[in-house]
Design an enzyme around this catalytic site. Structure first.
Site, PDB file in Angstrom:
ATOM      1  N   ASP A   1      35.102 -17.134  -4.927  1.00 55.63           N
ATOM      2  CA  ASP A   1      36.384 -17.701  -4.294  1.00 55.63           C
ATOM      3  C   ASP A   1      37.567 -17.778  -5.015  1.00 55.63           C
ATOM      4  O   ASP A   1      37.624 -17.451  -6.339  1.00 55.63           O
ATOM      5  CB  ASP A   1      35.737 -19.283  -3.709  1.00 55.63           C
ATOM      6  CG  ASP A   1      35.247 -20.055  -4.860  1.00 55.63           C
ATOM      7  OD1 ASP A   1      35.124 -19.470  -6.000  1.00 55.63           O
ATOM      8  OD2 ASP A   1      34.302 -21.059  -4.764  1.00 55.63           O
TER       9      ASP A   1
ATOM     10  N   ASN B   1      28.195 -32.222  -2.623  1.00 51.25           N
ATOM     11  CA  ASN B   1      27.773 -32.382  -1.213  1.00 51.25           C
ATOM     12  C   ASN B   1      27.151 -31.021  -0.829  1.00 51.25           C
ATOM     13  O   ASN B   1      26.913 -31.142   0.520  1.00 51.25           O
ATOM     14  CB  ASN B   1      29.224 -32.478  -0.543  1.00 51.25           C
ATOM     15  CG  ASN B   1      30.169 -31.423  -0.616  1.00 51.25           C
ATOM     16  OD1 ASN B   1      29.661 -30.221  -1.201  1.00 51.25           O
ATOM     17  ND2 ASN B   1      31.205 -31.378   0.077  1.00 51.25           N
TER      18      ASN B   1
ATOM     19  N   HIS C   1      27.904 -27.740  -1.134  1.00 50.18           N
ATOM     20  CA  HIS C   1      28.397 -26.655  -0.995  1.00 50.18           C
ATOM     21  C   HIS C   1      28.253 -25.663  -2.092  1.00 50.18           C
ATOM     22  O   HIS C   1      28.034 -26.032  -3.090  1.00 50.18           O
ATOM     23  CB  HIS C   1      29.889 -26.933  -0.698  1.00 50.18           C
ATOM     24  CG  HIS C   1      30.945 -27.232  -2.074  1.00 50.18           C
ATOM     25  ND1 HIS C   1      31.534 -28.462  -2.305  1.00 50.18           N
ATOM     26  CD2 HIS C   1      31.254 -26.505  -3.272  1.00 50.18           C
ATOM     27  CE1 HIS C   1      32.292 -28.298  -3.627  1.00 50.18           C
ATOM     28  NE2 HIS C   1      31.972 -27.262  -3.919  1.00 50.18           N
TER      29      HIS C   1
ATOM     30  N   GLU D   1      31.876 -25.501   2.715  1.00 50.85           N
ATOM     31  CA  GLU D   1      31.799 -26.733   2.938  1.00 50.85           C
ATOM     32  C   GLU D   1      30.683 -27.355   3.991  1.00 50.85           C
ATOM     33  O   GLU D   1      30.174 -26.292   4.839  1.00 50.85           O
ATOM     34  CB  GLU D   1      33.016 -27.660   3.385  1.00 50.85           C
ATOM     35  CG  GLU D   1      34.204 -27.573   2.220  1.00 50.85           C
ATOM     36  CD  GLU D   1      34.092 -28.454   1.184  1.00 50.85           C
ATOM     37  OE1 GLU D   1      32.826 -28.950   0.630  1.00 50.85           O
ATOM     38  OE2 GLU D   1      35.055 -28.597   0.419  1.00 50.85           O
TER      39      GLU D   1
HETATM   40  C1  GLP Z   1      33.973 -25.644  -6.929  1.00 48.06           C
HETATM   41  C2  GLP Z   1      33.585 -24.381  -7.047  1.00 48.06           C
HETATM   42  C3  GLP Z   1      31.932 -23.982  -6.911  1.00 48.06           C
HETATM   43  C4  GLP Z   1      31.087 -24.778  -7.930  1.00 48.06           C
HETATM   44  C5  GLP Z   1      31.506 -26.354  -7.579  1.00 48.06           C
HETATM   45  C6  GLP Z   1      30.685 -27.145  -8.625  1.00 48.06           C
HETATM   46  O1  GLP Z   1      34.167 -26.310  -5.841  1.00 48.06           O
HETATM   47  N1  GLP Z   1      34.191 -23.551  -5.762  1.00 48.06           N
HETATM   48  O2  GLP Z   1      31.843 -22.802  -6.894  1.00 48.06           O
HETATM   49  O3  GLP Z   1      29.882 -24.579  -7.764  1.00 48.06           O
HETATM   50  O4  GLP Z   1      32.909 -26.697  -7.801  1.00 48.06           O
HETATM   51  O5  GLP Z   1      31.431 -27.289  -9.844  1.00 48.06           O
HETATM   52  P1  GLP Z   1      31.100 -27.745 -11.295  1.00 48.06           P
HETATM   53  O6  GLP Z   1      30.299 -26.692 -11.688  1.00 48.06           O
HETATM   54  O7  GLP Z   1      32.250 -27.813 -11.939  1.00 48.06           O
HETATM   55  O8  GLP Z   1      30.069 -28.906 -10.991  1.00 48.06           O
END
Ligand code: GLP
Length: 240
Positions: free
Chosen positions: A67, A135, A137, A142
């Protein structure tokens, strides 16, 4: 099908994840890696860079990131383009032309989504690395995202923007939209490697593994994938 590996802490999670990643890289002539951002994969990326320092070449790898934010110039310090170069690519020898990240400042974002999905058709992702949002995702898919989505534009939920606001000076600077591989895109990869640590991921991990397969928890789609390795610490696994 989930293979769940419960570890003590973040460092052990990164070590286990590296073993899984390395096995895929070593057993493929031209490994195609699906990569992720967030704080979770940083430990794994450090291990990959350390591995390169000891002489392993990553030149044969092709990468696709999950992304990218929409609207930030590529070189902005918070783009996933910058994140990936700072945290991985600058420490490896993957040729720049093998690296694919959605272009979030494209003049035609819908066309960019189609182009990105097309580029992935040429390859088949051998291993897709994932973190998970609080959540549930995955990527930026989402809750409520239909499971048949390919690479598409998403409106970021307020919770996700707040979670990511720590990287920006002010919440107003956090983009409101992103390009993300869809759930159907993620499901096409041969293998999925999902890492989650910390108590704030426990509900999402429960929903993914034990909850109903439902758009309310995007990660629950993975119950229908035949090869998912989940590496969790005890805190993230605490509700299983
Ligand atoms: C972001 C990214 C996700 C990631 C998520 C969790 O929203 N788009 O790909 O998995 O955050 O992030 P973290 O690893 O910092 O908890």
């Amino acid at each position: 099908m989930f293979k769940i590996i419960v570890v003590e802490n973040y460092d052990e999670a990164s070590r286990e994840a590296f073993k899984v990643m390395k096995e895929v890289i070593d057993s493929n002539e031209r490994p195609v890696l699906g990569l992720a951002t967030g704080s979770t994969p940083i430990g794994l990326y450090k291990k990959m860079m350390a591995d390169h320092k000891t002489g392993t070449s990553y030149k044969k790898c092709i990468t696709f990131n999950l992304d990218e934010y929409i609207g930030l110039p590529k070189t902005h310090e918070q783009t996933y383009y910058t994140f990936m170069h700072d945290n991985l690519f600058n420490g490896l020898d993957i040729p720049e032309e093998n690296i694919h990240i959605p272009v979030g400042d494209s003049a035609n974002v819908p066309a960019e989504c189609i182009k990105y999905e097309e580029a992935m058709k040429e390859y088949h992702i051998d291993i897709q690395l994932l973190g998970i949002g609080g959540n549930g995702h995955i990527g930026f898919n989402e809750p409520g995202t239909p499971f048949d989505t390919l690479t598409h534009i998403v409106d970021l939920q307020e919770k996700t923007r707040q979670d990511n606001a720590r990287f920006f000076e002010h919440i107003d600077e956090v983009p409101t939209q992103a390009i993300t591989m869809g759930i159907a895109t993620i499901m096409k990869s041969k293998k999925v490697l999902l890492i989650a640590t910390g108590e704030n991921k426990a509900d999402a991990i429960y929903g993914m593994i034990k909850g109903p397969v439902s758009e309310a928890c995007p990660a629950s789609a993975l119950q229908n994938h035949n090869d998912v390795v989940v590496i969790v610490d005890k805190a993230a696994a605490s509700k299983l």
